[in-house]
Design an enzyme around this catalytic site. Structure first.
Site, PDB file in Angstrom:
ATOM      1  N   ASN A 154       0.815  -1.226   0.000  1.00 29.11           N
ATOM      2  CA  ASN A 154       0.000   0.000   0.000  1.00 29.11           C
ATOM      3  C   ASN A 154       0.845   1.271   0.000  1.00 29.11           C
ATOM      4  O   ASN A 154       0.410   2.317  -0.460  1.00 29.11           O
ATOM      5  CB  ASN A 154      -0.988  -0.011   1.175  1.00 29.11           C
ATOM      6  CG  ASN A 154      -0.309   0.024   2.520  1.00 29.11           C
ATOM      7  OD1 ASN A 154       0.829  -0.440   2.664  1.00 29.11           O
ATOM      8  ND2 ASN A 154      -0.988   0.556   3.510  1.00 29.11           N
ATOM      9  N   LYS A 177      12.530  -8.001   0.799  1.00 30.96           N
ATOM     10  CA  LYS A 177      11.513  -8.774   0.096  1.00 30.96           C
ATOM     11  C   LYS A 177      10.256  -7.905   0.011  1.00 30.96           C
ATOM     12  O   LYS A 177       9.541  -7.705   0.993  1.00 30.96           O
ATOM     13  CB  LYS A 177      11.222 -10.079   0.850  1.00 30.96           C
ATOM     14  CG  LYS A 177      10.245 -10.984   0.115  1.00 30.96           C
ATOM     15  CD  LYS A 177       8.884 -10.878   0.747  1.00 30.96           C
ATOM     16  CE  LYS A 177       7.806 -11.681   0.111  1.00 30.96           C
ATOM     17  NZ  LYS A 177       7.017 -11.000  -0.907  1.00 30.96           N
ATOM     18  N   GLY A 230       2.685  -5.506   7.725  1.00 29.70           N
ATOM     19  CA  GLY A 230       1.674  -6.307   7.025  1.00 29.70           C
ATOM     20  C   GLY A 230       0.605  -6.735   8.015  1.00 29.70           C
ATOM     21  O   GLY A 230       0.377  -6.071   9.027  1.00 29.70           O
ATOM     22  N   SER A 231      -0.016  -7.865   7.731  1.00 23.80           N
ATOM     23  CA  SER A 231      -1.150  -8.278   8.563  1.00 23.80           C
ATOM     24  C   SER A 231      -0.687  -8.794   9.929  1.00 23.80           C
ATOM     25  O   SER A 231       0.439  -9.282  10.078  1.00 23.80           O
ATOM     26  CB  SER A 231      -1.941  -9.390   7.860  1.00 23.80           C
ATOM     27  OG  SER A 231      -1.192 -10.591   7.878  1.00 23.80           O
ATOM     28  N   GLY A 235       2.425 -11.274  10.768  1.00 19.54           N
ATOM     29  CA  GLY A 235       3.425 -10.691  11.664  1.00 19.54           C
ATOM     30  C   GLY A 235       3.655 -11.559  12.892  1.00 19.54           C
ATOM     31  O   GLY A 235       4.800 -11.837  13.274  1.00 19.54           O
ATOM     32  N   GLU A 252       4.838  -4.018  12.402  1.00 21.55           N
ATOM     33  CA  GLU A 252       3.867  -2.945  12.184  1.00 21.55           C
ATOM     34  C   GLU A 252       2.681  -3.612  11.509  1.00 21.55           C
ATOM     35  O   GLU A 252       2.780  -4.012  10.354  1.00 21.55           O
ATOM     36  CB  GLU A 252       4.534  -1.904  11.265  1.00 21.55           C
ATOM     37  CG  GLU A 252       3.843  -0.606  11.192  1.00 21.55           C
ATOM     38  CD  GLU A 252       3.576  -0.049  12.552  1.00 21.55           C
ATOM     39  OE1 GLU A 252       4.534   0.163  13.308  1.00 21.55           O
ATOM     40  OE2 GLU A 252       2.393   0.161  12.874  1.00 21.55           O
ATOM     41  N   CYS A 286      -2.918   1.466   6.687  1.00 20.17           N
ATOM     42  CA  CYS A 286      -3.138   0.914   8.031  1.00 20.17           C
ATOM     43  C   CYS A 286      -3.626   1.997   8.965  1.00 20.17           C
ATOM     44  O   CYS A 286      -4.150   1.695  10.031  1.00 20.17           O
ATOM     45  CB  CYS A 286      -1.946   0.150   8.579  1.00 20.17           C
ATOM     46  SG  CYS A 286      -0.385   0.777   8.153  1.00 20.17           S
ATOM     47  N   GLN A 333      -8.571  -8.817  -3.200  1.00 17.17           N
ATOM     48  CA  GLN A 333      -8.905  -7.833  -2.160  1.00 17.17           C
ATOM     49  C   GLN A 333     -10.346  -7.340  -2.342  1.00 17.17           C
ATOM     50  O   GLN A 333     -11.064  -7.134  -1.372  1.00 17.17           O
ATOM     51  CB  GLN A 333      -7.945  -6.640  -2.224  1.00 17.17           C
ATOM     52  CG  GLN A 333      -6.601  -6.890  -1.575  1.00 17.17           C
ATOM     53  CD  GLN A 333      -6.710  -7.140  -0.073  1.00 17.17           C
ATOM     54  OE1 GLN A 333      -6.408  -8.234   0.400  1.00 17.17           O
ATOM     55  NE2 GLN A 333      -7.156  -6.156   0.683  1.00 17.17           N
ATOM     56  N   GLU A 387     -10.030  -5.501  10.559  1.00 12.31           N
ATOM     57  CA  GLU A 387      -9.492  -4.590   9.550  1.00 12.31           C
ATOM     58  C   GLU A 387      -9.978  -5.027   8.167  1.00 12.31           C
ATOM     59  O   GLU A 387      -9.750  -6.163   7.753  1.00 12.31           O
ATOM     60  CB  GLU A 387      -7.961  -4.603   9.593  1.00 12.31           C
ATOM     61  CG  GLU A 387      -7.350  -3.581   8.667  1.00 12.31           C
ATOM     62  CD  GLU A 387      -5.833  -3.469   8.835  1.00 12.31           C
ATOM     63  OE1 GLU A 387      -5.168  -4.510   8.894  1.00 12.31           O
ATOM     64  OE2 GLU A 387      -5.328  -2.330   8.887  1.00 12.31           O
ATOM     65  N   GLU A 466       8.636   2.917  13.957  1.00 17.32           N
ATOM     66  CA  GLU A 466       9.327   3.316  12.746  1.00 17.32           C
ATOM     67  C   GLU A 466       9.305   4.838  12.720  1.00 17.32           C
ATOM     68  O   GLU A 466       8.552   5.469  13.444  1.00 17.32           O
ATOM     69  CB  GLU A 466       8.607   2.767  11.529  1.00 17.32           C
ATOM     70  CG  GLU A 466       8.387   1.288  11.685  1.00 17.32           C
ATOM     71  CD  GLU A 466       8.198   0.595  10.367  1.00 17.32           C
ATOM     72  OE1 GLU A 466       9.203   0.228   9.763  1.00 17.32           O
ATOM     73  OE2 GLU A 466       7.045   0.429   9.963  1.00 17.32           O
TER      74      GLU A 466
HETATM   75  C1  UN1 Z   1       0.315   2.778   6.160  1.00 12.34           C
HETATM   76  O1  UN1 Z   1      -0.880   2.974   6.004  1.00 12.34           O
HETATM   77  O2  UN1 Z   1       0.742   1.620   6.128  1.00 12.34           O
HETATM   78  O3  UN1 Z   1       0.316   8.220   8.126  1.00 12.34           O
HETATM   79  C2  UN1 Z   1       1.293   3.858   6.304  1.00 12.34           C
HETATM   80  C3  UN1 Z   1       0.017   7.889   6.981  1.00 12.34           C
HETATM   81  C4  UN1 Z   1       1.115   7.653   5.982  1.00 12.34           C
HETATM   82  C5  UN1 Z   1       1.688   6.285   6.143  1.00 12.34           C
HETATM   83  C6  UN1 Z   1       0.675   5.215   6.256  1.00 12.34           C
HETATM   84  N1  UN1 Z   1       2.162   8.625   6.178  1.00 12.34           N
HETATM   85  O4  UN1 Z   1      -1.136   7.762   6.638  1.00 12.34           O
END
Ligand code: UN1
Length: 497
Positions: A154, A177, A230-231, A235, A252, A286, A333, A387, A466
């Site tokens: 994404n 990867k 990822g999911s 994870g 994350e 996310c 998806q 989610e 991060e």
């Molecule tokens: C994500 O959705 O995996 O804060 C990252 C944000 C973006 C990064 C999102 N700077 O929405």
């Protein structure tokens, strides 16, 4: 890219090479179904080649002074600036987000590269007074070795940059990867490091399925740290493997982000921000806002505005300047999103708009889903707990500030939260009480900046961050140093006179 699809290669030890098996897989434009390119469908043997290359390159990269490592990363940033437009176009073609957002994704990688390259001249430790006379005490950051990096589709450039750039500035070497939906952007990103003179073996990329390439990377004995976005399901599975091997892993994972709208909110602003947070990137962030917890007093008004806006959004190919919302990343998806919409209806939520796959005209060629708003959602419903990762948002009614905060926190995830209010006390209390890693006031749930820590509580993560300076803690190990220049034995804690 038209005509016969080009074949791309992995980058291992400074050379572009195919998978040992010769297998390839396609990268497909989700707006048109066009095959954009073929990339290696690699296996454990390719991962092993890459990890060995990275392990060999570590010996000299760790000894390259950090400011010199950073000079290369500054050049990466400069080159990303030069290529921002073509990178953004490739990204839109490969995963569908509209061009303005793809430019933002590349910009986030530029921001991260400049920010972290600057750390090459800091990477601060600290000095401390010793208990003993004539003894120096201080601590420094050391690199760990080979880092395995696994990223989602994404944010195909921003998220890899959050991981690769700090891993390198700290003196580690990397095997990357990328997601199988976005290998071309990832390969192009790695090529930029090559073009600015990163030594061979320091950054390697291996494309292929997660179950083969991702797992063997995580399991490889020479990989010391893993960074995964990822999911939650994947994870936690990778975390188990790392735990058994005593490896560090930074995770994350999922989110079920929410915004609270209080009766005194600026509803125009809230509508703008929540439309953007729910449907920007087609809801595939996310940090996307998938729960809108609105006070009863303003619920009819806000809901009407939101539905109105959702209906006005123009779907289409993200390369077109009049498109507001691009496709979702794939048909798989699309079907997953639609299943959730059906679950929501069965649970008794009311569909106010959307809820359909879009198949008219040009949209028939791609994976498009109508921006969707559910009303009458109860906090415990599956559509309010799980989610969905698509353009679907829920309206949940609350009758007080306390009730709204309780509903917001009633989630296994804790990434991003927001509150719309003009009451400073309500805003500050929300900041205190929302159990998430990111809190916004009078702003939606998306749009974090790279120089602040990014990450979430509960099942969103495992305590790492991060972005910010905090990311350096993922990719370095502390070394405490004592230099005794007294010329005699001085026993800590014992020789006190
Ligand atoms: C994500 O959705 O995996 O804060 C990252 C944000 C973006 C990064 C999102 N700077 O929405």
């Amino acid at each position: 890219m038209t005509g016969r699809a080009e074949t791309f290669r992995n980058y291992i030890n400074g050379r572009w090479i195919g998978a040992r098996s010769g297998a390839v897989m396609e990268s497909v434009n989700p707006a048109t179904g066009e095959v954009l390119g073929l990339v290696p469908k690699s296996g454990p043997e390719d991962v092993d080649d890459a990890v060995r290359a990275a392990a060999a390159a570590f010996a000299s990269w760790r000894k390259t002074p950090a400011p010199r490592r950073a000079e290369i990363l500054f050049r990466v940033a400069e080159r990303l600036v030069t290529h921002k437009e073509d990178l953004a176009r490739l990204m839109t073609q490969e995963m569908g987000k509209v061009l303005t957002e793809a430019r933002g994704d590349v910009q986030e990688a530029i921001d991260m590269s400049y920010f972290i390259a600057g750390e090459g001249r800091r990477l601060h430790g600290y000095t401390a007074p010793s208990e003993m006379p004539h003894k120096a005490a201080y601590c420094v950051r050391s690199p760990l070795g080979v880092v395995g990096i696994i990223t989602p589709w994404n944010f195909p450039m921003a998220i890899p940059s959050w991981k690769i750039v700090p891993a390198l500035v700290c003196g580690n070497t990397v095997v990357f990867k990328p997601a199988s939906y976005t290998p071309l952007v990832a390969l192009r990103f790695v090529q930029i490091f090559e073009e600015v003179g990163l030594p061979p073996g320091v950054l390697n990329i291996v494309t292929g399925p997660g179950s083969e390439v991702g797992d063997s990377l995580v399991e490889h004995p020479q990989v010391r740290v893993v960074s995964f976005t990822g999911s939650t399901e994947t994870g936690l599975r990778l975390a188990e493997k790392c735990a058994r091997a005593g490896k560090r892993i930074s995770l994350e994972m999922g989110g079920k982000n929410a915004a609270i709208v209080m009766p005194d909110a600026d509803l125009g602003l809230a509508t703008d921000a929540l439309t953007w947070s729910a449907f920007g990137t087609t809801g595939q962030r996310c940090t996307a806002c998938s729960r809108i917890i609105v006070h009863r007093a303003v619920k009819p008004d806000l809901t009407e505005r939101l539905v109105d806006r959702a209906r006005q959004l123009r779907l289409g190919d993200g390369l077109r300047s009049n498109t507001d919302v691009g496709p979702v990343v794939s048909d798989a998806q699309l079907e997953r999103i639609h299943r959730y919409v059906e679950i929501g209806q069965r649970e008794g939520a009311r569909l106010l708009t959307g809820g359909t796959r879009m198949r008219e005209g040009e949209l028939a060629r791609g994976s498009f889903y109508a921006p969707t708003v559910f009303d009458g959602v109860r906090p415990e419903m599956r559509i309010a707990q799980e989610e969905i990762f698509g353009p679907v948002t829920d309206v949940i009614e609350a009758d007080s500030f306390d009730a709204a905060v309780t509903v917001l926190n009633q989630s296994r995830y804790g990434l991003s939260a927001s509150i719309f209010t003009r009451d400073i006390n309500a805003a500050m209390q929300a900041i205190d009480d929302l159990d998430t890693g990111i809190v916004y006031v009078n702003h939606g749930t998306i749009g974090a900046e790279v120089h602040l820590p990014f990450g979430g509580t509960k099942e969103t993560g495992n305590g790492h961050r991060e972005g910010g300076l905090q990311v350096l803690d993922v990719f370095s190990e502390w070394k405490s140093v004592y230099v005794d220049y007294s010329g005699r034995l001085q026993r800590a804690q014992i020789d006190r006179e």
